[in-house]
Scaffold this motif. Sequence first.
Motif, short mmCIF file in Angstrom:
data_model
loop_
_atom_site.label_atom_id
_atom_site.label_comp_id
_atom_site.label_asym_id
_atom_site.label_seq_id
_atom_site.Cartn_x
_atom_site.Cartn_y
_atom_site.Cartn_z
N ARG A 92 -34.14 -18.69 -22.79
CA ARG A 92 -34.77 -19.31 -21.61
C ARG A 92 -35.97 -18.50 -21.12
NH1 ARG A 92 -29.43 -20.22 -20.06
NH2 ARG A 92 -29.55 -18.73 -18.36
N VAL A 93 -35.89 -17.19 -21.21
CA VAL A 93 -37.04 -16.35 -20.84
C VAL A 93 -38.19 -16.60 -21.82
CG1 VAL A 93 -37.88 -13.97 -20.75
CG2 VAL A 93 -35.73 -14.57 -19.63
N ALA A 94 -37.88 -16.68 -23.11
CA ALA A 94 -38.92 -16.88 -24.13
C ALA A 94 -39.65 -18.21 -23.96
CB ALA A 94 -38.30 -16.80 -25.53
N GLY A 100 -42.62 -28.04 -18.24
CA GLY A 100 -43.20 -28.20 -16.92
C GLY A 100 -42.26 -28.43 -15.76
N GLN A 101 -41.02 -28.73 -16.00
CA GLN A 101 -40.12 -29.03 -14.89
C GLN A 101 -38.91 -28.12 -14.97
OE1 GLN A 101 -39.23 -33.12 -15.51
NE2 GLN A 101 -37.91 -32.78 -17.23
N PRO A 102 -38.26 -27.88 -13.83
CA PRO A 102 -37.03 -27.08 -13.87
C PRO A 102 -35.99 -27.78 -14.75
CG PRO A 102 -37.75 -27.44 -11.62
CD PRO A 102 -38.60 -28.31 -12.49
N LEU A 103 -35.25 -26.99 -15.50
CA LEU A 103 -34.25 -27.54 -16.40
C LEU A 103 -32.91 -27.63 -15.68
CD1 LEU A 103 -33.48 -28.50 -19.23
CD2 LEU A 103 -32.91 -26.14 -19.75
N LEU A 104 -32.41 -28.85 -15.53
CA LEU A 104 -31.10 -29.08 -14.93
C LEU A 104 -30.24 -29.80 -15.95
CD1 LEU A 104 -32.28 -30.31 -11.42
CD2 LEU A 104 -31.43 -28.04 -12.03
#
Length: 114
Positions: A92-94, A100-104
């Motif tokens: 997730r850091v990589a 473009g959007q927060p991952l939910l």
Amino acid sequence: MEPLASIRPSQRTSERTLMEAVQLDYVVTPFRAQKFADLYRPAIKRPLTYGASRYVFFRNEDDPDHFVHLIFWEDRAGFHRWWFSQEMQDVRVAISGLHGQPLLPKWNTVLEQG
């Protein structure tokens, strides 16, 4: 037979155990799709080692910047072990800044499969 609205995720029925599928939608910033795919590739199969029964990873043909990782679980505990593992945190850091959007995560109950 119980109405669908009353069936809870992963509730055991007389016929089968309902399975859940978590859907991870990544809408990637334009011109970064290949970089995203290369960096995310190590995460695609790893849920199997945390108890997932199968997975699908695909790219939308109409919107090539939209990737979907669909993972099938018997229970959510395995997902949480995978999602919060150090290896997934590193992925997730990589990939941060590439979508473009927060991952939910979106949870779905599998009612039938073939």
